[in-house]
Structures are given as structure tokens and as C-alpha cells.
Motif scaffolding. Structure first.
Motif, PDB file in Angstrom:
ATOM      1  N   ILE A 107       0.864  -1.183   0.000  1.00 53.57           N
ATOM      2  CA  ILE A 107       0.000   0.000   0.000  1.00 53.57           C
ATOM      3  C   ILE A 107       0.898   1.228   0.000  1.00 53.57           C
ATOM      4  CG2 ILE A 107      -1.719   1.311   1.277  1.00 53.57           C
ATOM      5  CD1 ILE A 107      -2.725  -1.342   2.429  1.00 53.57           C
TER       6      ILE A 107
ATOM      7  N   ASP B 220       0.622   5.591  -1.280  1.00 54.37           N
ATOM      8  CA  ASP B 220      -0.036   6.751  -1.907  1.00 54.37           C
ATOM      9  C   ASP B 220      -1.488   6.477  -2.277  1.00 54.37           C
ATOM     10  OD1 ASP B 220       2.373   8.162  -1.726  1.00 54.37           O
ATOM     11  OD2 ASP B 220       3.042   7.401  -3.681  1.00 54.37           O
TER      12      ASP B 220
ATOM     13  N   VAL C  98      -2.905   3.646  -3.047  1.00 53.42           N
ATOM     14  CA  VAL C  98      -3.063   2.612  -4.067  1.00 53.42           C
ATOM     15  C   VAL C  98      -2.562   1.286  -3.507  1.00 53.42           C
ATOM     16  CG1 VAL C  98      -2.349   1.850  -6.366  1.00 53.42           C
ATOM     17  CG2 VAL C  98      -2.805   4.259  -5.955  1.00 53.42           C
TER      18      VAL C  98
ATOM     19  N   SER D 192      -1.175  -2.250  -4.459  1.00 48.36           N
ATOM     20  CA  SER D 192      -0.548  -2.955  -5.575  1.00 48.36           C
ATOM     21  C   SER D 192      -0.371  -4.409  -5.191  1.00 48.36           C
ATOM     22  CB  SER D 192       0.820  -2.356  -5.898  1.00 48.36           C
ATOM     23  OG  SER D 192       0.696  -0.987  -6.176  1.00 48.36           O
TER      24      SER D 192
ATOM     25  N   THR E  42      -3.670  -3.133  -9.604  1.00 51.98           N
ATOM     26  CA  THR E  42      -3.730  -2.067  -8.613  1.00 51.98           C
ATOM     27  C   THR E  42      -5.179  -1.706  -8.336  1.00 51.98           C
ATOM     28  OG1 THR E  42      -3.583  -0.352 -10.304  1.00 51.98           O
ATOM     29  CG2 THR E  42      -1.510  -1.078  -9.313  1.00 51.98           C
ATOM     30  N   LEU E  43      -5.408  -1.148  -7.139  1.00 48.49           N
ATOM     31  CA  LEU E  43      -6.734  -0.695  -6.730  1.00 48.49           C
ATOM     32  C   LEU E  43      -6.577   0.635  -6.026  1.00 48.49           C
ATOM     33  CD1 LEU E  43      -9.814  -1.244  -6.186  1.00 48.49           C
ATOM     34  CD2 LEU E  43      -9.084  -2.287  -4.045  1.00 48.49           C
ATOM     35  N   THR E  44      -7.321   1.648  -6.478  1.00 41.11           N
ATOM     36  CA  THR E  44      -7.324   2.935  -5.799  1.00 41.11           C
ATOM     37  C   THR E  44      -8.168   2.806  -4.543  1.00 41.11           C
ATOM     38  OG1 THR E  44      -7.155   4.044  -7.937  1.00 41.11           O
ATOM     39  CG2 THR E  44      -7.812   5.389  -6.054  1.00 41.11           C
TER      40      THR E  44
END
Length: 177
Positions: free
Chosen positions: A19, A21, A23, A25, A34-36
Motif C-alpha cells: 500500500i 499513496d 493505491v 498494488s 492495482t486498486l485505488t
């Protein structure tokens, strides 16, 4: 309380999660996704699990909790196993052939439909009436399957068209004499 959100997401061997910023990964044997991350939810990578909890006690945070946990789980499943959707084509003269990065569909129109396969998706046609769509991103696999199906949805009288494997088509009775 979300029953799904309470469960931690297990990280299998060979998969790394990070994890940074806002995001998440995830890297695995099949690739990287990736997931915001949402601000209403707090995420923590704890050894071989990822914990998803609401950051505050608002209605919106509770609403997103289970969905965000499922999205994290989908990332892990995608980079380890991948996702596959199967489409079946029914109809006289209806067929599909995969030619490189183009899926050629013959669906009873006056012209052939050439569907360009997006990046990260693999399409195979084991026979003329079956289309296998596979990839690591569950949302993208489902979207591509829906776009292909949209070219000729199954009709209720004869059942002709493109349908998902296992989909039930409600059949209507034809005209009576």
C-alpha cells in the motif's frame, strides 16, 4: 456490521501486496493489479493477510466496507488464478473465430463483426460456437464478455444469439394457429 468485510483477505505464497499513496498494488505469478483505495475505509497489510475496516462510523463507510474487501479479494484471485467467462453462440450459421487480437463473429448480419480484443484479455474459440474470455482483471473480463454478447442478445422465441454458459433463457410460446 458487514459479514464479508470482517473476514481478512489471505495472501497466498508467491503474491506480494503493498500500500502506497492511496493505491494497493498486488503482484503474483499471472501479473500485477492495482486498486485505488477509498478514504472511508482503512486497509492494512498484516503479514499474510490484508485487513479492511471502516475508517469511521459513517453510513457511507459501512456501505463501502464489504465491497472494498471483495475488490481486494478479486485482486488476489486475479493474480493467482485469473478469471474466465464462457459464451455460447446458438443459431444457424452463427459462429466465432479468434484470429490473433481480433474476434471474428458471424451473427446473421450482412457483414462480419470484427471485435478488437483489449490489452490484458485473451480470447480462445475451442469450437465455432464457444468463446472463452480470460484475464486477470475480473471487471475487464466481464465487460468484454458483455460487449461481445451485446452484438446479438439471445431472443426468447428460438433462443438464438450469444449467451453466457449456464444462463437460462426464458422461452416464449410462438404464434398459435
Amino acid at each position: 456490521m458487514s459479514r464479508i468485510g470482517k473476514k481478512p483477505v489471505a495472501i497466498p505464497a508467491g503474491v506480494s501486496a503493498n500500500i502506497a499513496d492511496g493505491v494497493l498494488s498486488v503482484k503474483g505469478p499471472k501479473g500485477a493489479l492495482t486498486l485505488t483505495l477509498r478514504d472511508e475505509i482503512s486497509y492494512a497489510v498484516d503479514g499474510d493477510t490484508i485487513l479492511v475496516k471502516p475508517a469511521n462510523d459513517t453510513k457511507q463507510a459501512r456501505a463501502f466496507w464489504g465491497m472494498q474487501r471483495t475488490l481486494v479479494s478479486n485482486l488476489i484471485t486475479g493474480v493467482t488464478e485469473g478469471y474466465t467467462k464462457t459464451l455460447q453462440i446458438t443459431g444457424v450459421g452463427y459462429r466465432a473465430t479468434a484470429q490473433g487480437k481480433v474476434l471474428k463473429l458471424q451473427l446473421g448480419y450482412s457483414h462480419d463483426v470484427n471485435f478488437d480484443v483489449p490489452e490484458g484479455i485473451e480470447i480462445k474459440t475451442p469450437d465455432n460456437t464457444t468463446v472463452l474470455i480470460s484475464g486477470i482483471d475480473k471487471q475487464k473480463v466481464g465487460q468484454v464478455a458483455a460487449e461481445i454478447r451485446r452484438w446479438r442478445k439471445p431472443e426468447p422465441y428460438k433462443g438464438k444469439g450469444i449467451k453466457y454458459a449456464g444462463e437460462f433463457i426464458f422461452r416464449k410460446e410462438g404464434k398459435k394457429k
